[in-house]
Design a protein around this motif. Structure first.
Motif, mmCIF file in Angstrom:
data_model
loop_
_atom_site.group_PDB
_atom_site.id
_atom_site.type_symbol
_atom_site.label_atom_id
_atom_site.label_comp_id
_atom_site.label_asym_id
_atom_site.label_seq_id
_atom_site.Cartn_x
_atom_site.Cartn_y
_atom_site.Cartn_z
ATOM 1 N N VAL A 54 8.891 5.097 -9.680
ATOM 2 C CA VAL A 54 9.624 5.952 -10.609
ATOM 3 C C VAL A 54 8.694 6.913 -11.330
ATOM 4 C CG1 VAL A 54 11.488 4.296 -10.943
ATOM 5 C CG2 VAL A 54 9.483 4.223 -12.440
ATOM 6 N N GLY A 55 7.401 6.804 -11.104
ATOM 7 C CA GLY A 55 6.447 7.700 -11.734
ATOM 8 C C GLY A 55 5.528 8.315 -10.697
ATOM 9 N N LYS A 56 4.518 9.016 -11.167
ATOM 10 C CA LYS A 56 3.570 9.693 -10.294
ATOM 11 C C LYS A 56 2.280 8.890 -10.263
ATOM 12 C CE LYS A 56 1.705 13.091 -7.911
ATOM 13 N NZ LYS A 56 2.099 13.364 -6.512
ATOM 14 N N VAL A 57 1.857 8.434 -9.053
ATOM 15 C CA VAL A 57 0.582 7.722 -8.901
ATOM 16 C C VAL A 57 -0.463 8.716 -8.413
ATOM 17 C CG1 VAL A 57 1.645 5.499 -8.480
ATOM 18 C CG2 VAL A 57 1.207 6.994 -6.544
ATOM 19 N N ASP A 58 -1.691 8.526 -8.868
ATOM 20 C CA ASP A 58 -2.773 9.446 -8.530
ATOM 21 C C ASP A 58 -4.003 8.617 -8.199
ATOM 22 O OD1 ASP A 58 -4.428 11.548 -8.141
ATOM 23 O OD2 ASP A 58 -4.311 12.325 -10.189
ATOM 24 N N THR B 153 10.443 6.014 -3.789
ATOM 25 C CA THR B 153 9.842 5.394 -2.605
ATOM 26 C C THR B 153 9.858 3.875 -2.749
ATOM 27 O OG1 THR B 153 8.426 7.314 -2.258
ATOM 28 C CG2 THR B 153 7.743 5.246 -1.220
ATOM 29 N N LEU B 154 10.274 3.203 -1.688
ATOM 30 C CA LEU B 154 10.293 1.744 -1.690
ATOM 31 C C LEU B 154 8.863 1.237 -1.504
ATOM 32 C CD1 LEU B 154 11.869 -0.933 -1.666
ATOM 33 C CD2 LEU B 154 12.090 -0.666 0.814
ATOM 34 N N VAL C 85 0.855 -1.185 0.000
ATOM 35 C CA VAL C 85 0.000 0.000 0.000
ATOM 36 C C VAL C 85 0.891 1.233 0.000
ATOM 37 C CG1 VAL C 85 -1.789 1.299 1.220
ATOM 38 C CG2 VAL C 85 -1.828 -1.217 1.233
ATOM 39 N N ILE C 86 0.584 2.215 -0.881
ATOM 40 C CA ILE C 86 1.337 3.472 -0.913
ATOM 41 C C ILE C 86 0.360 4.627 -1.037
ATOM 42 C CG2 ILE C 86 3.412 2.462 -1.941
ATOM 43 C CD1 ILE C 86 2.527 3.637 -4.617
ATOM 44 N N VAL D 297 -3.449 2.136 -3.738
ATOM 45 C CA VAL D 297 -3.128 3.560 -3.620
ATOM 46 C C VAL D 297 -4.132 4.206 -2.681
ATOM 47 C CG1 VAL D 297 -2.776 5.727 -4.858
ATOM 48 C CG2 VAL D 297 -2.202 3.545 -5.963
ATOM 49 N N THR D 298 -3.652 4.944 -1.676
ATOM 50 C CA THR D 298 -4.523 5.663 -0.738
ATOM 51 C C THR D 298 -4.536 7.146 -1.089
ATOM 52 O OG1 THR D 298 -2.697 5.960 0.811
ATOM 53 C CG2 THR D 298 -4.064 3.999 1.099
ATOM 54 N N ASP D 299 -5.687 7.783 -0.888
ATOM 55 C CA ASP D 299 -5.877 9.182 -1.260
ATOM 56 C C ASP D 299 -5.332 10.111 -0.171
ATOM 57 O OD1 ASP D 299 -6.726 11.313 -2.825
ATOM 58 O OD2 ASP D 299 -8.560 11.499 -1.637
#
Length: 1433
Positions: free
Chosen positions: A905-909, A861-862, A852-853, A938-940
């Protein structure tokens, strides 16, 4: 994932909630890819609406922000296709796929929800990410090894999606499918037959993916497999035995033979290396097998050591498989050994005084050859002072053969050559370097046997006369020469008082100024001494000749010229022509042509009567004397020397032309030098009685004249108003060095001694006896290379299949046995390392990884860590990780590190995707692999900051602006919603500004308090806007605002008052000093101008004294100042800024005039007159230190310019009197004797301490006599301007009258002195305490006569009180008690003993009606007083 569908559903829900009425919902199903205009359904019929309602209600389709794929035909009531619908683009893999939209009608408002489901058709074939895939597999790969293949992607769903895979050909591999939880299949390729690179190195396969739709569609990928070689073939030699021959003198690198072995493997496994395994007789140190198989010589072959060699050679490939062979080498003998010379012991240096036969080195010589080749003879070079001597077999000594001399040869290179008797003969040489150490055996030698030089008399002390030089043939310290003046004396005076010699350079300098008349020449010796131990020295004679200067005028010896007696030559009137009248005798103490005298008649009564001889000075008559010639003849003769410039002397010769003495006597008084009175003897005898009475009247008049003169002098003191100068202080070291030392008073030396000054104190250095050991820390040790012995007759062979994973290391013991009795054996341990083959695939630790990130996670980020293990070793066990589902865009967001870490390595949304699935693969270097998957949720978070926009902004504002002045307007917007979008703004504290909200999202920045540019000229206003999210996000902007200046500050001077000084007699326009004011304002408001304030000084405008520069503030003197007229003055300077209106400040300035030495001392006593005589009487019984008189002088200057010193420059008898350097007291320095002349004339010079100094001269007449009549007999001899000559007869006649007269005059003189002193006391009293203060003179102040410090007899400092006007001076004995400290307040500080003594003396004086005016002081510390203040002692 279908994110657009989710957005539509949310939007639709909000719209339905908002409307007051929402009607029913209609659903349709249509296939994708329908043509534009195709009918979806009859919406009017399905909703039960009439066509006119559609038209009147202005029915329309509302799809929000989505594309309108379906439109409404209001005329027919049908829904038709507006845009081509692609289910895969619209929904992706989401099922079911539907379009949701609304039909809105007005009047009244009605809303109908419509859902259209999109049915999939088989319009997409399966595809692979890459068109081909390559594997590299070792031929040792085991059967059953798995290789993961890329999955195919099919955008269709259901039966139209991907269904199965096929692999062709299937000779070596088979295909295996594994179903996944998400419905996909994992594809693996499994090895079912062993690989053999030697049979087939490259394999090509085709993987086909097929769906289940109609028509059936498929996709392919080509698989290329490269079989990697393993080391499964050993090398094989071409021969079992190789033979060759070599001579023992063969050089290194000689090729003996070549060996060759072949290996069927490829690459590194087929690369063969050759080596020599056995170390018997150090064979590996002599021979080496190169990579190409050439056997070369790497060592020295010695026939005497071994006649032949057997070399075991082994061929080994990179995998450790090997074959062996043998090389037999026969050695041919030659004479190849040179004698070896070893230095056993050697001296690096030898003293030059070493005796013959001294051993300087020992060597040993050895030749490893035998018989004649080993017999050695040694010799050394000729013409050197050394010899070689054999001491025993192979040992030699090198000894000195003759005397050594370092000055001839300071070093030797001794070459020793040793040769054997071989054919050809071989030899060796060694060179020994030997330094000959210096011994101090040479004394310094002067360049000349003697030196002579000359110096002109009256030279300047310290002048360089000439230089001497000595050279020492020795070395270093032994050759270092010092020059010393030999102790001797000339005329009883040490030679060091005449000359000095520089110890380093040998420069001879004159210590004193020489006088040719006192010394013509002198001889001395200079010693040159070296620095050896013991030192050697030599000396040389030096003669210095004094050259004469014409510094002496001729001296007339005859006729003797006196002021009190008459000398005249008588010439009879009957004298013939050429009659010798007299002879002028003169001498000149100079020498040479400076002493050649010539005589010349300069002035005479009768020019045609006499002549003088130019060379001999004889005065002769040049004509016959007649009766008409005057009796009195006066001749003036000039005697001149021949020097350059010439000097001369003049003598007057009185000649009486008469035949008898009475005739001459009648004209006697006519020969007086200054003024002659013609009274004959008879006249004086007649007037004898009248003169006695006349002298009595004259004496009374004289006493009254003296009385009047002294009264006028007291008036001068009175009218001076106390502004007489202060007699200054002379420093203790202000001493004349006289002429007895090296340094004259006209020189001022600064002496600096260096550590190289050999005449200075001894320098002690520690002995340097420690040895130095130099260690090379970078040295390395060379050890013999140990080779492994290998079996060459038997091979070890595998008996069964090896497995590294079970047993990696094996140990064997090989035993070799002979057949003798008893049986003997040798063993060797064999260690086998089993090399790894790639026979195991990697295995993941988990089938599924979860993580979970948050959506704001940064790149790097690991996310999680994965791990796969491979039991293989080395490169076969190294595992690499890959992401296999790159078509989903996952590889753009995530990356797998080599260690298995999954990093972002990228941007999560979160708004774009709520989770991600990552397919991963682990592959080893052999191509074997395993697969797994990662689920990332993915958490908001609140990830949008407020956006601040500047609407309007002021760049600057005046510092006097009122409060609430608007300086900027901004707007703020936050794209987040609800609390995350609610914004509040603030600004930084402690600034005179505030922020106000004007409307929703708009703010104004206004002034909140008064501004001051001088405090803060610029503000950086930071506005921060934060939302209410958790955590709260904020944005910041900075507004830069400058404060414009207003003229609100007056100039400020750096000092509250200024004070400066200027030396009197300055040049007009001189810069005195600078005033400076600073204005805190800016630019023109801070520009300062300086103005002189209008005022007057002593009735004169200040602008007549000084001026000020308006720009720089520099104050200039307008006129030349005079300290005696004005001591100081004050004025004010204004500083005005350039503002409007201007602001002003002012400051007080004081300028003090400093005194210059522009006035010479004035002699107050004794008074010099041209018509009267003042003489001091000294009784012949006077003791040493008798006070004769005191010279009183003043200087109208101030400070040290008024400090006066007294010096006796001329005296009749210099050994009888001295003058006090500070007080001007003239005292006797010895007992007066009867031989001392009665008439003594002293010339005293009074000099101030200014720069340059000024002086005045006074003549003091002293009469040494016990009674006044005795003085009176010589009285007229002291007159400077007019002398009276009375003959002996006159004084004899008047003797009785004079005695009586002197008695009366003495009584009157005593009364006059008392009256004079009473008047002088009146002057002290009336001066109102304004007399000068006599300051402190230190006890060690030197006498100007050059004889040392002041005499011990008396040393008084006199302070007169206002009550001292009635008393005479009282002289008390010197006090040796403690110090009297006087301060400017007039307070006296004494020790108890002195205080009691002083009180008693004062009480006694008060009883007698007098006050003690003098306090004897032996040590006076310092008196600091203003000239206008009187000190009480």
């Amino acid at each position: 994932m279908c994110t657009k569908g989710i957005a539509r559903q949310v939007l639709l829900f909000a719209l339905v909630f908002f409307l007051s009425t929402v009607h029913g919902q209609v659903s349709y199903s249509i296939p994708e890819e329908m043509a534009v205009g195709s009918v979806v359904g009859n919406i009017a019929q399905d909703l039960g609406l009439e066509l006119k309602r559609l038209k009147s209600g202005r029915a329309r389709v509302y799809a929000g922000d989505s594309t309108e794929y379906i439109e409404l035909n209001k005329d027919r009531g049908l829904l038709t296709i507006k845009e081509r619908i692609d289910r895969e683009a619209l929904c992706g893999q989401t099922t079911p796929c539907a379009l949701d939209f609304q039909i809105i009608l007005e009047n009244p408002m009605e809303l109908y929800r419509i859902t259209v489901e999109i049915i999939d058709v088989n319009d997409n074939a399966p595809t692979f990410r890459n068109s081909e895939k390559r594997f590299e597999m070792p031929e040792s790969a085991v059967v059953g090894s798995k290789f993961l293949l890329d999955k195919a992607m099919d955008l269709d769903i259901g039966i139209n999606g991907l269904q199965t895979y096929t692999l062709k050909p299937t000779e070596n591999f088979e295909l295996k499918l594994h179903s996944q939880a998400d419905g996909s299949k994992k594809v693996e390729m499994i090895l079912q037959k062993p690989l053999d690179r030697e049979k087939q190195e490259d394999i090509s396969l085709v993987l086909t993916a097929m769906d289940g739709g109609e028509p059936l569609m498929s996709g392919t990928v080509k698989i290329h497999i490269t079989v990697l070689d393993i080391n499964d073939n050993a090398p094989v030699f071409t021969k079992a035995v190789y033979k060759t021959v070599v001579t023992e003198n063969s050089p290194k690198g000689t090729v003996l033979t070549s060996v060759n072995a072949y290996d069927a493997d490829k690459g590194s496994n087929g690369q063969v290396s050759y080596l020599i395994p056995n170390s018997q007789h150090d064979v590996s140190d002599l021979f080496f097998v190169q990579e190409n198989g050439e056997v070369i010589l790497v060592g020295d072959i010695d026939y005497e050591t071994a006649k032949h060699y057997e070399i075991d050679v082994e061929a080994v490939d990179k995998g450790g498989l090997s074959d062996s062979s043998k090389i037999i080498v026969d050695v041919v003998d030659v004479n190849d050994n040179n004698p070896t010379i070893n230095i056993i012991s050697k001296s690096s240096s030898v003293n030059e005084d070493s005796a013959a036969g001294t051993v300087i080195a020992m060597i040993s010589v050895n030749d490893p050859d035998s018989e004649k080749n080993g017999r050695v003879h040694c010799v050394m070079g000729d013409n050197i002072a050394f010899a070689i001597k054999s001491t025993s077999n192979g040992f030699y000594s090198i000894i000195t053969d003759s005397a050594l001399d370092r000055e001839t040869d300071s070093g030797y290179n001794i070459s020793v050559t040793c040769s054997d008797e071989g054919v050809p003969s071989l030899s060796s040489s060694v060179t020994l370097s030997l330094q000959v150490s210096d011994v101090n055996d040479n004394a310094p030698v002067f360049e000349k046997s003697s030196y002579a030089a000359s110096i002109v008399e009256n030279n300047t002390p310290g002048i360089s006369v000439f230089s001497i030089k000595a050279v020492d043939a020795d070395w270093k310290q032994n050759a270092r020469v010092s020059y010393i003046l030999d102790e001797s004396s000339t005329n009883g005076v040490p030679i060091s008082s005449y000359v000095s010699v520089d110890a380093e350079t040998g420069v001879i300098r004159a210590v004193r100024s020489f006088d040719y008349e006192q010394m013509k020449d002198f001889v001395f010796r200079v010693k040159a001494q070296d620095g050896g131990s013991p030192p050697l020295s030599s000396n040389v004679s030096v003669k210095i000749t004094i050259q004469d200067q014409n510094d002496n005028a001729p001296q007339v010896l005859y006729p003797v010229h006196t002021s009190g007696s008459l000398v005249a030559e008588m010439v009879p009137r009957s004298a013939d022509v050429g009659y010798l009248v007299t002879k002028v005798v003169a001498v000149d103490v100079d020498s040479g042509q400076n002493a050649w005298l010539s005589y010349k008649l300069q002035k005479m009564t009768d020019r045609v009567l006499f002549e003088v001889g130019a060379q001999n000075g004889e005065i002769r008559t040049i004509r016959q004397i007649t009766d008409k010639d005057a009796v009195k003849q006066k001749l003036t003769v000039v005697v001149e020397d021949n020097g350059q410039p010439a000097r001369s002397a003049t003598v007057n010769v009185n000649v009486a032309v008469a035949d008898s003495f009475p005739e001459v006597l009648s004209e006697f008084t006519d020969f007086m030098p200054d003024k002659e009175y013609n009274d004959n003897l008879t006249f004086y005898l007649v007037l004898a009685l009248a003169v006695v009475s006349f002298l009595f009247i004259i004496s009374i008049i004289s006493i009254l004249s003296v009385k009047c003169y002294r009264w006028r002098r007291e008036q001068m003191f009175y009218k001076s108003n106390g502004n007489l100068p202060v007699i200054p202080y002379y420093p203790p070291l202000y001493a004349d060095a006289g002429g007895t030392g090296t340094l004259q008073r006209v020189y001022n030396y600064e002496l600096y001694r260096t550590t190289d000054s050999r005449k200075s104190d001894v320098k002690y250095g520690g002995p340097c006896s420690q040895s130095i050991i130099s260690l090379d820390t970078g040295g390395s040790q060379t050890l013999p290379h140990i080779q492994r012995d290998r079996m060459s007759t038997e091979d070890l062979k595998d008996q069964k299949q090896l497995d590294r994973e079970k047993e990696e290391n094996m140990s064997l013991l090989l035993t070799a046995m002979d057949g003798g009795e008893p049986l003997m054996s040798g063993t060797v341990h064999i260690y086998i390392t089993v090399l790894d083959a790639n026979d195991n695939a990697p295995v993941f630790t988990k089938a599924v990884y979860k993580s979970v990130i948050p959506e704001d996670s940064k790149k790097g980020t690991l996310v999680t860590s994965i791990s796969a293990s491979d039991v293989d070793k080395g490169s076969n066990g190294q595992v690499s990780y890959f992401i296999s589902n790159s078509l989903d865009g996952v590889s753009d967001l995530f990356h797998i590190e080599e260690n298995g870490d999954i990093v972002l390595v990228g941007k999560v949304d979160y708004e774009t995707a709520k989770y991600y699935q990552i397919d991963i693969e682990a592959v080893d270097n052999g191509g074997l692999s395993d697969s797994s998957k990662i689920i990332v949720d993915v958490t908001d978070v609140n990830d949008n900051s407020p956006v601040i926009n500047i609407i309007s902004q002021s760049i600057s504002i005046n510092e006097d602006s009122p409060a609430n002045t608007v300086v900027a307007m901004i707007s703020v917007d936050d794209p987040d919603s609800e609390k995350n979008g609610e914004v509040h703004c603030g600004m930084n504290a402690n600034i005179p500004f505030a922020i106000k909200s004007t409307s929703n999202g708009f703010y104004s920045v206004v002034t909140d308090s008064a501004l001051d540019r001088e405090t803060d000229s610029q503000y950086n206003i930071t506005v921060t806007c934060s939302d209410e999210g958790v955590p709260s996000l904020s944005s910041t902007i900075t507004l830069t605002l400058k404060i414009a200046d207003v003229n609100d500050n007056a100039p400020l001077f750096e000092k509250s008052t200024y004070e400066a000084s200027v030396v009197e007699n300055n040049s007009p326009g001189l810069s005195v000093f600078t005033v400076k004011a600073v204005d805190a304002d800016w630019k023109q408001n801070a520009r300062v101008s300086y103005i002189l304030d209008d005022s007057k000084i002593n009735g004169v405008a200040v602008s007549s004294y000084v001026s000020v520069n308006a720009e720089s503030g520099v104050i200039h003197a307008v006129r030349s100042f005079d300290y005696e007229q004005i001591k100081d003055f004050q004025f004010r300077v204004k500083a005005q800024d350039g503002g409007s209106p201007p602001l002003i400040s002012n400051v007080s300035v004081k300028i003090v005039i400093q005194d210059q030495n522009d006035n010479a001392p004035q002699i107050l006593y004794p008074v010099q007159t041209s018509s009267s005589i003042l003489a001091e009487i000294v009784p012949r019984s006077a003791d040493v230190g008798y006070l004769v008189t005191k010279v009183v002088a003043v200087d109208v200057d101030s400070g040290q310019n008024a400090w006066l010193s007294y010096k006796l420059v001329k005296a009749t008898d210099r050994a009888l009197f001295e003058v006090g350097a500070q007080n001007g007291e003239i005292r006797t320095v010895r007992q007066v004797t009867d031989k001392d002349a009665m008439k003594q004339k002293l010339t005293v010079i009074v000099e101030d301490n200014g720069q340059p100094s000024r002086s005045a001269t006074v003549n003091v007449n002293v009469a040494v006599a016990d009674s006044f009549p005795e003085v009176l007999s010589e009285f007229t001899e002291f007159t400077h301007d007019k002398e009276y000559n009375d003959n002996l007869t006159f004084y004899l006649v008047l003797a009785l009258a004079v005695v009586s007269f002197l008695f009366v005059v003495s009584l009157i003189a005593i009364l006059s002195v008392k009256c004079y002193r009473w008047r002088r006391d009146r002057m002290f009293y009336k001066s109102n305490g304004q007399l000068p203060v006599i300051p402190y003179y230190p006890p060690l102040y030197a006498d100007v006569g050059g004889t040392g410090t002041l005499q011990h007899v008396y040393n008084y400092e006199v302070c007169r009180t206002t009550d001292s006007r009635k008393s005479d001076l009282k002289y008390s004995r010197p006090s040796s008690q403690s110090i009297i400290s006087l301060d400017t307040s007039g307070t006296l500080t004494l020790r108890n003993a002195q205080r009691d003594k002083l009180v008693m003396e004062d009480q006694e004086d008060q009883k007698n009606g007098t006050a003690s005016p003098i306090v004897p002081v032996h040590h006076l510390t310092w008196i600091s007083a203003r000239a206008s203040q009187l000190l009480h002692c």
